[in-house]
Scaffold this active site. Structure first.
Site, PDB file in Angstrom:
ATOM      1  N   ASN A  41       0.791  -1.198  -0.030  1.00 34.27           N
ATOM      2  CA  ASN A  41       0.113   0.365  -0.046  1.00 34.27           C
ATOM      3  C   ASN A  41       0.907   1.219  -0.100  1.00 34.27           C
ATOM      4  O   ASN A  41       0.323   2.372  -0.878  1.00 34.27           O
ATOM      5  CB  ASN A  41      -1.354  -0.167   1.835  1.00 34.27           C
ATOM      6  CG  ASN A  41      -2.072  -1.181   1.587  1.00 34.27           C
ATOM      7  OD1 ASN A  41      -1.918  -1.855   0.285  1.00 34.27           O
ATOM      8  ND2 ASN A  41      -2.392  -1.560   2.204  1.00 34.27           N
ATOM      9  N   GLU A 135       5.845  -6.148   9.052  1.00 28.92           N
ATOM     10  CA  GLU A 135       4.731  -6.770   9.385  1.00 28.92           C
ATOM     11  C   GLU A 135       5.635  -7.863   8.713  1.00 28.92           C
ATOM     12  O   GLU A 135       5.091  -8.734   7.761  1.00 28.92           O
ATOM     13  CB  GLU A 135       3.947  -6.449   7.831  1.00 28.92           C
ATOM     14  CG  GLU A 135       2.622  -5.503   8.365  1.00 28.92           C
ATOM     15  CD  GLU A 135       1.478  -5.499   7.554  1.00 28.92           C
ATOM     16  OE1 GLU A 135       0.038  -5.349   7.856  1.00 28.92           O
ATOM     17  OE2 GLU A 135       1.328  -5.686   6.379  1.00 28.92           O
ATOM     18  N   ASN A 179       1.027   5.225  14.975  1.00 29.32           N
ATOM     19  CA  ASN A 179      -0.141   6.295  15.390  1.00 29.32           C
ATOM     20  C   ASN A 179      -0.383   6.930  17.431  1.00 29.32           C
ATOM     21  O   ASN A 179       0.910   5.762  17.708  1.00 29.32           O
ATOM     22  CB  ASN A 179      -0.911   5.403  14.946  1.00 29.32           C
ATOM     23  CG  ASN A 179      -1.902   4.032  15.388  1.00 29.32           C
ATOM     24  OD1 ASN A 179      -1.322   3.944  16.812  1.00 29.32           O
ATOM     25  ND2 ASN A 179      -2.063   3.327  14.940  1.00 29.32           N
ATOM     26  N   THR A 211       0.641  10.387  13.884  1.00 30.30           N
ATOM     27  CA  THR A 211      -1.048  10.491  12.595  1.00 30.30           C
ATOM     28  C   THR A 211      -1.877  10.128  14.245  1.00 30.30           C
ATOM     29  O   THR A 211      -1.961   9.238  15.223  1.00 30.30           O
ATOM     30  CB  THR A 211      -1.195   9.160  12.000  1.00 30.30           C
ATOM     31  OG1 THR A 211      -1.040   8.221  12.061  1.00 30.30           O
ATOM     32  CG2 THR A 211      -0.277   9.311  11.001  1.00 30.30           C
ATOM     33  N   GLY A 213      -5.580   9.368  13.232  1.00 28.57           N
ATOM     34  CA  GLY A 213      -6.498   9.223  12.764  1.00 28.57           C
ATOM     35  C   GLY A 213      -7.346  10.705  12.625  1.00 28.57           C
ATOM     36  O   GLY A 213      -6.793  11.512  11.598  1.00 28.57           O
ATOM     37  N   GLY A 216      -6.305  13.741  12.312  1.00 32.31           N
ATOM     38  CA  GLY A 216      -4.514  14.784  12.085  1.00 32.31           C
ATOM     39  C   GLY A 216      -3.078  14.002  12.309  1.00 32.31           C
ATOM     40  O   GLY A 216      -3.421  13.402  12.767  1.00 32.31           O
ATOM     41  N   ASP A 243      -1.056   3.781   5.741  1.00 30.61           N
ATOM     42  CA  ASP A 243      -0.608   3.410   4.086  1.00 30.61           C
ATOM     43  C   ASP A 243       0.025   4.814   3.213  1.00 30.61           C
ATOM     44  O   ASP A 243       0.611   5.198   2.861  1.00 30.61           O
ATOM     45  CB  ASP A 243      -0.457   2.663   4.145  1.00 30.61           C
ATOM     46  CG  ASP A 243      -0.599   1.932   4.451  1.00 30.61           C
ATOM     47  OD1 ASP A 243       0.189   1.418   5.916  1.00 30.61           O
ATOM     48  OD2 ASP A 243      -1.434   0.121   4.605  1.00 30.61           O
TER      49      ASP A 243
END
Ligand code: RIB
Length: 303
Positions: A41, A135, A179, A211, A213, A216, A243
């Site tokens: 992604n 991952e 995040n 981040t 969500g 911002g 991503d």
């Protein structure tokens, strides 16, 4: 040039009225397979944002493998270093409920044997931005960070999902993107995001972006903490928004833009990516990001 080393998955999307609780079975009318995987992604996001992108990843010898690889090739990503191995292609079960909340389980398959040797040495130069996520085996990322540093390449690490990684590897990262939950997992406590950013940035000598969500993102870089909001949109699907953010940020860095400008473009890209279903479907082009940019206020220095 941008080199993305990471996962490539087949995402099996199911819509459910509510996400299942432990021990519960819920029904869904069917599933849709869409290309995904954080690495793939981010490679597509960077290419669509205008980057010259090489992807290094592995798929299995099953029908999903060629489909997901073809999807990223069609998006303009060079997949020459990719390999097909005797395993299943990484597969993500993506459940999305009525409120748009999601839950993802990734069966790693071919991603779990991805080796740093697959990155051709000439790709790591001082003109390279190397993009990594979590991952794939952490040892592979740690080795690549060392190699990237010795060749003068810049490293963007998206600590998603938040698995442990050595302090030494974090010291070699130029931009750390994570995040709020991932930041809490890394630091071991939940702090106000700007504090988290500052603390991690000082500890590892890196730019840190957290981040938030729909709220911002905050960034410690260019001498202080910057904050940016998000586009006013009605999200259709938020899977892959992170991503889109990382890919657009990497492309802006590769094009020698300032980190605050990269932050601005990345937030716009993440918002636009939420307007279509699937992690790769709605990733915006360079032109789309530029035309929407004036609709989001530029990042401001908050401390
Ligand atoms: O970040 C979204 C991605 O996470 C999905 O595409 C899925 O494959 C998982 O890896």
């Amino acid at each position: 040039m941008i080199v993305v080393f990471g996962s490539i998955n087949a995402d099996l999307f199911v819509t459910v009225p509510e996400l299942p609780k432990p021990g519960e079975t819920v029904l869904s009318p069917g599933y849709v397979m869409r290309p995904g995987g954080k690495g793939a992604n981010q490679a597509v996001a960077a290419a669509r944002a205008g980057g010259d992108v090489r992807f290094v990843g592995q798929v299995g010898k099953d029908p999903f493998g060629q489909t997901v690889l073809k999807a990223i090739k069609n998006a303009g990503v060079d997949t020459t270093p990719c390999r097909q191995v005797d395993d299943v292609t990484g597969t993500a079960m993506v459940m999305v409920d009525r409120a748009g909340e999601n839950q993802i389980v990734v069966a790693s398959g071919a991603n779990q044997s991805l080796h740093p040797d697959l990155v051709p040495a000439p790709l790591l130069t001082n003109y390279t931005v190397l993009v990594l996520q979590m991952e794939v085996p952490v040892e592979a990322n740690e080795a690549l960070i060392r190699m990237a540093k010795s060749h003068g390449a810049r490293v963007v690490l998206n600590l998603a999902p938040a698995y442990p990684i050595s302090e030494q590897a974090l010291d070699g990262v130029d931009v750390l993107v994570l995040n709020e939950e991932e930041a809490a997992a890394l630091v071991g406590e939940t702090l106000e995001p700007a504090r988290h950013c500052r603390m991690l940035a000082r500890k590892h000598g890196t730019i840190v972006v957290i981040t938030l969500g729909g709220k911002g993102a905050v960034m410690f870089g260019e001498g202080g903490v910057w904050k940016v909001g998000t586009l006013e949109i009605d999200p259709v699907d938020t899977v892959g928004a992170g991503d889109a953010f990382v890919g657009a940020f990497a492309t802006a860095l590769d094009k020698k833009q300032k980190p605050r400008d990269a932050l601005h473009r990345a937030s716009v890209a993440a918002g636009l990516a939420c307007l279509a279903e699937g992690a790769q479907t709605g990733l915006p082009t360079e032109k789309e990001i530029s035309s929407v940019l004036p609709r989001l206020a530029a990042p401001t220095l908050v401390s």
